[in-house]
Enzyme design. Structure first.
Site, mmCIF file in Angstrom:
data_model
loop_
_atom_site.group_PDB
_atom_site.id
_atom_site.type_symbol
_atom_site.label_atom_id
_atom_site.label_comp_id
_atom_site.label_asym_id
_atom_site.label_seq_id
_atom_site.Cartn_x
_atom_site.Cartn_y
_atom_site.Cartn_z
ATOM 1 N N ARG A 1 4.816 6.692 10.140
ATOM 2 C CA ARG A 1 5.188 5.154 9.224
ATOM 3 C C ARG A 1 3.340 4.904 9.019
ATOM 4 N NH1 ARG A 1 8.662 7.409 7.750
ATOM 5 N NH2 ARG A 1 11.000 6.888 7.461
ATOM 6 N N HIS B 1 2.779 9.832 0.621
ATOM 7 C CA HIS B 1 4.211 10.637 1.411
ATOM 8 C C HIS B 1 5.269 11.514 1.305
ATOM 9 C CE1 HIS B 1 7.609 8.294 4.441
ATOM 10 N NE2 HIS B 1 7.807 8.896 3.646
#
Ligand code: OXD
Length: 302
Positions: free
Chosen positions: A217, A265
């Site tokens: 993250r 991502h």
């Protein structure tokens, strides 16, 4: 559980389409209700189960009958909103193929750096045929987070000859572990304890020339501190599959830092068939009053 109550789906319709198709194939009678701002309170009051990725602001307080939140992803940080009632169970997806795909991305980025590929790409652009001494890559890699994904990264890297160690929150001081790491792979969950963990002090604790790979993250990294550590020459660079703000805006300073590689991502996504099967197994367990598979400890955040 009321068998006629629909499952509230919290995901962009286009992104969720393969999952919706996989659920329809495995459970044709199940009713999925895509979230929209026009849903009224009476409809929301009947919702017992949510499947999704993130809560729109304020929605959790409008779901008084909610019993279970199932994440269609490995991480649950965007679903563990403070207003979620304490008794609501939360679970996540555990997909071994996703862990393998993420580990392959990590291997790609670590090997690329360890074998000096960026130097040869730049040399090719300048039409320079120059050989540099290069030993087999046996660098020390520290994997932060030793869950399914971190362990899979460690397994693949160790098989390639890297010297791998794993760090988790009960392993001892993070900065001591970082001091020995030529590569740091971030595979931690995002929790209040891990937010901003990779800051100026953490980068200073890494040896000169160390390299960061983040597949976890963006919220773990204090991005201005990372940029400063790379621009000062202390860190060699970073491969960032995740960023603090996603999608990144065109003026995000990360884009142009030499030594930083950005991907959107994509290290690996969970397979719709696996998410569907795990969700349906969870639903069955909920209906039977049995323990939920892949349940998250809400007090720990993973
Ligand atoms: C995630 C995922 O949690 O893609 O980031 O599963």
């Amino acid at each position: 559980m009321n068998p006629t109550s629909p499952i509230l789906l919290l995901a962009e319709p286009a992104a969720a389409a393969p999952l919706v198709a996989a659920i329809a194939a495995q459970a044709p009678d199940l009713k999925l209700l895509p979230f929209s701002r026009s849903l009224d309170d009476a409809t929301l009051a009947g919702i017992e189960v949510v499947l999704g990725w993130r809560f729109p602001p304020g929605l959790a307080t409008r779901l008084p009958a909610l019993r279970w939140v199932c994440a269609m992803a490995a991480g649950v940080d965007k679903l563990l909103v403070p207003e979620l009632a304490p008794g609501v169970a939360v679970s996540r997806t555990v997909d071994p193929d996703q862990a393998l795909g993420i580990a392959q991305y990590v291997v790609l980025m670590v090997l690329r750096q360890a074998r000096g590929l960026p130097v040869y790409v730049a040399q090719q652009q300048a039409r320079q045929w120059i050989r540099h001494p290069m030993a087999a890559a046996r660098s020390r890699v520290l994997v932060l987070g030793w869950g399914e994904i971190g362990r899979e990264c460690g397994r693949l890297l160790a098989a390639l000859g890297f010297s791998v160690s794993g760090w988790r929150r009960d392993s001892g001081p993070l900065h001591d572990a970082l001091a020995d790491a030529e590569f740091v792979v971030d595979a931690l969950p995002l929790t209040p304890q891990t937010e901003g963990l990779l800051d100026a002090a953490a980068f200073a604790a890494m040896p000169r020339g160390a390299y960061l790979v983040n597949i976890a993250r963006g919220g773990h990294v204090v991005e201005p501190d990372l940029i400063a550590a790379i621009e000062s020459g202390h860190l060699a660079g970073a491969a960032l599959d995740v960023q603090a703000v996603e999608p990144m805006t065109a003026d995000d300073p990360l884009w142009t830092v030499p030594g930083i590689s950005i991907t959107p991502h994509i290290a690996a996504q969970s397979s719709p068939d696996t998410v569907a099967a795990q969700f349906l197994a969870g639903l069955k367990a909920l209906q039977a009053g049995q323990p939920l598979p892949n349940a998250v400890d809400r007090s720990r955040g993973y």
